[in-house]
Structures are given as C-alpha cells and as structure tokens.
Design a protein around this motif. Sequence first.
Motif, PDB file in Angstrom:
ATOM      1  N   LEU A 290     -26.631 -13.762  24.315  1.00 36.55           N
ATOM      2  CA  LEU A 290     -25.552 -14.090  25.233  1.00 36.55           C
ATOM      3  C   LEU A 290     -24.243 -13.509  24.718  1.00 36.55           C
ATOM      4  O   LEU A 290     -23.983 -13.518  23.503  1.00 36.55           O
ATOM      5  CB  LEU A 290     -25.414 -15.607  25.384  1.00 36.55           C
ATOM      6  CG  LEU A 290     -26.643 -16.359  25.889  1.00 36.55           C
ATOM      7  CD1 LEU A 290     -26.334 -17.843  26.030  1.00 36.55           C
ATOM      8  CD2 LEU A 290     -27.147 -15.789  27.205  1.00 36.55           C
ATOM      9  N   PRO A 291     -23.400 -13.026  25.599  1.00 32.46           N
ATOM     10  CA  PRO A 291     -22.092 -12.529  25.155  1.00 32.46           C
ATOM     11  C   PRO A 291     -21.185 -13.681  24.761  1.00 32.46           C
ATOM     12  O   PRO A 291     -21.327 -14.815  25.234  1.00 32.46           O
ATOM     13  CB  PRO A 291     -21.566 -11.792  26.392  1.00 32.46           C
ATOM     14  CG  PRO A 291     -22.243 -12.479  27.538  1.00 32.46           C
ATOM     15  CD  PRO A 291     -23.592 -12.883  27.050  1.00 32.46           C
ATOM     16  N   SER A 292     -20.241 -13.388  23.876  1.00 30.85           N
ATOM     17  CA  SER A 292     -19.289 -14.422  23.459  1.00 30.85           C
ATOM     18  C   SER A 292     -18.306 -14.706  24.591  1.00 30.85           C
ATOM     19  O   SER A 292     -17.835 -13.795  25.265  1.00 30.85           O
ATOM     20  CB  SER A 292     -18.527 -13.957  22.222  1.00 30.85           C
ATOM     21  OG  SER A 292     -17.835 -12.741  22.487  1.00 30.85           O
ATOM     22  N   SER A 293     -18.024 -15.976  24.805  1.00 32.91           N
ATOM     23  CA  SER A 293     -17.090 -16.378  25.855  1.00 32.91           C
ATOM     24  C   SER A 293     -16.513 -17.735  25.491  1.00 32.91           C
ATOM     25  O   SER A 293     -17.090 -18.494  24.698  1.00 32.91           O
ATOM     26  CB  SER A 293     -17.778 -16.439  27.222  1.00 32.91           C
ATOM     27  OG  SER A 293     -18.721 -17.474  27.264  1.00 32.91           O
ATOM     28  N   GLN A 294     -15.390 -18.052  26.102  1.00 34.25           N
ATOM     29  CA  GLN A 294     -14.721 -19.317  25.841  1.00 34.25           C
ATOM     30  C   GLN A 294     -15.293 -20.446  26.696  1.00 34.25           C
ATOM     31  O   GLN A 294     -15.069 -21.615  26.412  1.00 34.25           O
ATOM     32  CB  GLN A 294     -13.222 -19.178  26.101  1.00 34.25           C
ATOM     33  CG  GLN A 294     -12.532 -18.145  25.231  1.00 34.25           C
ATOM     34  CD  GLN A 294     -12.627 -18.481  23.750  1.00 34.25           C
ATOM     35  OE1 GLN A 294     -12.613 -19.654  23.356  1.00 34.25           O
ATOM     36  NE2 GLN A 294     -12.713 -17.448  22.916  1.00 34.25           N
ATOM     37  N   HIS A 295     -16.012 -20.112  27.746  1.00 38.99           N
ATOM     38  CA  HIS A 295     -16.559 -21.125  28.629  1.00 38.99           C
ATOM     39  C   HIS A 295     -18.082 -21.094  28.563  1.00 38.99           C
ATOM     40  O   HIS A 295     -18.686 -20.131  28.069  1.00 38.99           O
ATOM     41  CB  HIS A 295     -16.118 -20.874  30.083  1.00 38.99           C
ATOM     42  CG  HIS A 295     -16.670 -19.594  30.648  1.00 38.99           C
ATOM     43  ND1 HIS A 295     -16.133 -18.348  30.355  1.00 38.99           N
ATOM     44  CD2 HIS A 295     -17.738 -19.362  31.465  1.00 38.99           C
ATOM     45  CE1 HIS A 295     -16.828 -17.411  30.977  1.00 38.99           C
ATOM     46  NE2 HIS A 295     -17.806 -17.993  31.662  1.00 38.99           N
ATOM     47  N   ILE A 296     -18.686 -22.154  29.058  1.00 38.69           N
ATOM     48  CA  ILE A 296     -20.142 -22.227  29.098  1.00 38.69           C
ATOM     49  C   ILE A 296     -20.642 -21.317  30.215  1.00 38.69           C
ATOM     50  O   ILE A 296     -20.214 -21.414  31.359  1.00 38.69           O
ATOM     51  CB  ILE A 296     -20.609 -23.680  29.323  1.00 38.69           C
ATOM     52  CG1 ILE A 296     -20.185 -24.561  28.146  1.00 38.69           C
ATOM     53  CG2 ILE A 296     -22.121 -23.729  29.507  1.00 38.69           C
ATOM     54  CD1 ILE A 296     -20.587 -26.008  28.293  1.00 38.69           C
ATOM     55  N   LEU A 297     -21.553 -20.433  29.867  1.00 37.55           N
ATOM     56  CA  LEU A 297     -22.061 -19.474  30.831  1.00 37.55           C
ATOM     57  C   LEU A 297     -22.927 -20.167  31.880  1.00 37.55           C
ATOM     58  O   LEU A 297     -23.660 -21.125  31.579  1.00 37.55           O
ATOM     59  CB  LEU A 297     -22.885 -18.397  30.121  1.00 37.55           C
ATOM     60  CG  LEU A 297     -22.136 -17.558  29.074  1.00 37.55           C
ATOM     61  CD1 LEU A 297     -23.102 -16.589  28.395  1.00 37.55           C
ATOM     62  CD2 LEU A 297     -20.990 -16.795  29.703  1.00 37.55           C
ATOM     63  N   ALA A 299     -25.974 -20.345  34.848  1.00 38.17           N
ATOM     64  CA  ALA A 299     -27.378 -19.949  34.808  1.00 38.17           C
ATOM     65  C   ALA A 299     -27.554 -18.505  35.250  1.00 38.17           C
ATOM     66  O   ALA A 299     -28.386 -17.774  34.713  1.00 38.17           O
ATOM     67  CB  ALA A 299     -28.210 -20.886  35.681  1.00 38.17           C
ATOM     68  N   LYS A 300     -26.772 -18.082  36.218  1.00 41.33           N
ATOM     69  CA  LYS A 300     -26.844 -16.700  36.678  1.00 41.33           C
ATOM     70  C   LYS A 300     -26.408 -15.727  35.595  1.00 41.33           C
ATOM     71  O   LYS A 300     -27.052 -14.703  35.362  1.00 41.33           O
ATOM     72  CB  LYS A 300     -25.970 -16.531  37.921  1.00 41.33           C
ATOM     73  CG  LYS A 300     -26.035 -15.137  38.543  1.00 41.33           C
ATOM     74  CD  LYS A 300     -27.407 -14.839  39.106  1.00 41.33           C
ATOM     75  CE  LYS A 300     -27.442 -13.499  39.812  1.00 41.33           C
ATOM     76  NZ  LYS A 300     -28.798 -13.195  40.337  1.00 41.33           N
ATOM     77  N   GLU A 301     -25.329 -16.039  34.877  1.00 38.37           N
ATOM     78  CA  GLU A 301     -24.868 -15.178  33.794  1.00 38.37           C
ATOM     79  C   GLU A 301     -25.884 -15.117  32.655  1.00 38.37           C
ATOM     80  O   GLU A 301     -26.100 -14.064  32.059  1.00 38.37           O
ATOM     81  CB  GLU A 301     -23.517 -15.672  33.283  1.00 38.37           C
ATOM     82  CG  GLU A 301     -22.383 -15.524  34.285  1.00 38.37           C
ATOM     83  CD  GLU A 301     -21.107 -16.169  33.805  1.00 38.37           C
ATOM     84  OE1 GLU A 301     -20.025 -15.623  34.071  1.00 38.37           O
ATOM     85  OE2 GLU A 301     -21.198 -17.242  33.157  1.00 38.37           O
ATOM     86  N   VAL A 302     -26.502 -16.254  32.372  1.00 42.50           N
ATOM     87  CA  VAL A 302     -27.526 -16.278  31.329  1.00 42.50           C
ATOM     88  C   VAL A 302     -28.720 -15.424  31.732  1.00 42.50           C
ATOM     89  O   VAL A 302     -29.260 -14.653  30.929  1.00 42.50           O
ATOM     90  CB  VAL A 302     -27.960 -17.730  31.038  1.00 42.50           C
ATOM     91  CG1 VAL A 302     -29.158 -17.755  30.095  1.00 42.50           C
ATOM     92  CG2 VAL A 302     -26.800 -18.518  30.434  1.00 42.50           C
TER      93      VAL A 302
END
Length: 507
Positions: A290-297, A299-302
């Motif tokens: 998973l890419p690093s992000s400040q918010h919880i990804l 299901a579609k992004e995952v």
Amino acid sequence: MPLNAAVTGYGTVAGPGLSANVGGSESALLLIPEPEAEAFQQWQPLTKEELEVAAGGPRWRKARCYLVLLFWLTWLAMLAIASAIIVMSPRPVKTPLKWWQKSLFYQLQPDLLTEARADGSGGVNALCKQLPYLRSLGIGTLILEGPFDKKAFPLNPNATGKGFGTLPQIQHLLAESHKADLKVVLDVCELDLFGPQDVAGNADKTSNLSATHALRFWLEQGAAGFAICDTDAAYSETTLLEWKGVLKEFSSEENKRIVVVKQKKDVLPPLKPFSQGNVTLVDVVMRSILPSSQHILSAKEVAVSIETHLQTRDEDVWPSWTVGGKASLNLKKLLLVLVMTLPGTPVVRYGDDIDQAQNASLEVGSSDGDTNKSSDTHTDKEKRPLASALFSTLSHSRAREEALLFGSFTFLSFNSSTDNSSSSSNSTLPPILAFLRSWSCVHFLILLNVGPEPHALDPAWAPRLPKAGVFVANTGKVRLGSTTLDTLELRPHEAVVIKLFEAGSYS
C-alpha cells in the motif's frame, strides 16, 4: 356274430387278404419295439503322448515361437516408451534457497520498548522472554528499527537510540536471539552514515572508515545484516561493494550476512554493474503493497494497489513484502494473507499485521497503548486466538509447502457474480483478486474479496483449474474441510487459501 369276426388279422395273426406287415394294422404303432439306447461314451482328455503327437507338428512349433517372440518384443517396446516419457518429461527442479529467502521477517519499532514498567517488566527484557514464542510462530528474523542515535552515528557506533535502551541491552538481545535461532538485522535507514560531504557528494575518508568500523563492530556482536533505504547515500555502487567486502569476512556458507534495501521511491534506482564479476550488491528489496498516506485507504484504493503489484513482476532481485500504508481493520487480515502468500519474503510489523496475535503474548509497550486500552473489549480478546491461529497456519504452511516458498506465480483474472441485484452499485465494487502458486502438481489458489459484498465465482472461470480443493486458511469465520469452486462464495473482506486437487484424488 363276434365283434372281431371280420377282423381276423387283429393281434399277432394276419387275417386273409391282409398283409402281416406293420402298416397293415392300425394298432401296429403300439407294438413297435423301442430301439436300444447306444452305449454312453465318457469324454476323456488327451494323454501326454497324444498331445505331443497333435502339437508336435512343425507348423505349430513355428507359430508358438513367433507368438512368444512377439510378446516379449511388445513388452520391451512398452517399457522403452514409458522410460522415454519419464526421462523426457519436464520435472520441476527444487530451487536451493538462502536463509533469508526461507525466513519470515518481523519488524520491531523502538516505540515498543520505551515503556518499561516499574516492576521491571516490558522493554528489551520482555522481548527476550518472548523470543521462543516468536520462533514457534515461524518468525525467523527480527528487524530492529531505530537502534542507533542519529546524532552520534557513525562517529560513535556504540551510541544506541533511546527506543532500544543501552548498548548492553542490545547485546543481550542479540545473544538471546541467537539462542532462540532468530537472526537480527539492524535497520540503519535514514542514518547519516558518512557525516559531512563535499559539494560533489563525497564523504571524507574518516567518515568512511568510521562507518566501516561500525559495521564490523555489530557484525562481531552477531548481526545478520543491515537494512538501508534507497534514498540513503549508502545506496550506491561504491559503498555497497565496500560493504559486501566487509560482510564477506563474517559470512559462511550457512550464515551469510546480507544487505536489505527498503524501497521508498516508486521505482528502485538501478545499480550499475561492476567489472569485478557477478557481484550481488543487494540481497533483498523490501516493498510496500500500500502507498503511504495520511488517511486510511478505501477498499477501492487497496484493491487497485494490490492489483498493480500482482500484475507487475520484477525477477531481478529477491522481493520482500510488507503492508506499508494504512488500511481499515477489516482489510488487515486480508493483507496479512496476501503478504504471506506472495513470492518473496514476508515482513510483518507489530501493531499493523498481527497486532491481535502479538498483543495477547508480547507484554511490551506501545506508543498507542494508553489510548487503545479502553477499546480492548471482550470481543477483541476472543478474536486474538483466531488471529494467532491464522498467522501460525500461514507461516507453517509457507515453511513446508514448496509451492508457497518458490513456486511459480500466475495472476488470474475472472468474472464474479454477487448477490446484489443493483448493477450500478456492483460496478463500483472492488474486484475479487486471485493468483495461483504452483510447483510440480501442487497448486494453491489465493482469493481476495476486497469489497464489502459477498461474491461467488463464475462457473466458467478458469476451466482448466481443478474444481475441488481443501481449505488451508481464511480470514473471518473459520472454514474447514473440502470445497468446490463452483459452490464457493467469498464473504465481505475475506481472503481464502485453497489447496486444489482433482476430485476423488485427495488423501
């Protein structure tokens, strides 16, 4: 007048004018004598002498010789064809793996060891007590993150970071890990290994010697290798070649010291080959799913991130997989199944991948410990044994199954059906992702339902795959026994590992 007066020939005397033959009396049939029965002749087999006479002709002898010769020629031809098929058939060659390719990496953050309790529990001492338990789960290597003081390193390689305590404690951890058959890799990512540099980016000789001295010191203490980032100054051909020379001095055939590169960039910068020969500068490349992000990804992004990695294969360097970015609690176990079944070395983190399994056993501090204690409900405690069982099942299955260790990887694309009748909502659902791990005649099918809706497999999907299988592991409610792909329905956010076999051939 008597009744028989006119029939003078009645009986045995012939009357006048009548013939005395048989046809001359209407009662002659009754007087015909029955023929005598012929004597019964019992069948008897031919004697040996009679058989020799009957079969001793030259024609029969020649026929028998031809038949015997034809039988043996046919048998030898069948044997030769069978041997040729066995010899010419492609056979899978078992790949010899190094220790880091068979191992399971476990990352330890310094926040876990900062909260030593008043009674002496917690910290490095508690970790040392739990090392045998970690080994029983299938973990083979510990990666210590942040063990050094960034301000003092490399001029003072003995200066440890605040998260891991004093130098004697780190040495004690290395010694206890060796007793528990656990290897330790020191993470020096984002450390200033070379100190001040000139305008061209070259460090002075003193800094280079200091960094080399630090490597030798920790290798003597028993460190199995070092982890750097692809953004560090140490990630260069010159530095890695020098490091390889130092690591080779402390390596053996069974205990080779390694260099792990943690990929931070989207594309790993290539290293120029050297003329000194085929020198492998990097042993393992650690990638995040998973890419690093400040918010919880979502299901579609995952799902998109997972599918991107499944369709992109890099065979140049041995990969290592970790979750990386933030995901919801429903998808953490699914990502754990993915990491443990992908080709390469799995890397799990405390608090991200097996938090429920490890919180039940590791009595060490956590930076989120005070804020999460109130949320540790009775339901969470009941889920911990299930999470620990899932992790243990995956690690031990990977250790004993060649298909999961070094088997081939095949990404599978297929259609799925769902119980939801709304086609508009189904079009936005993340797809079911699947891939196959195979070695010889053994096949493992991994199915990932990232979406929030149940999905059933299309009966026309993958017609060449065996239709039957047995459950190996799954998230959510435990599945046991055999199953068929035609009747299988994946629950929301469920991951399933199935060992396929032909119907009626499993034992």
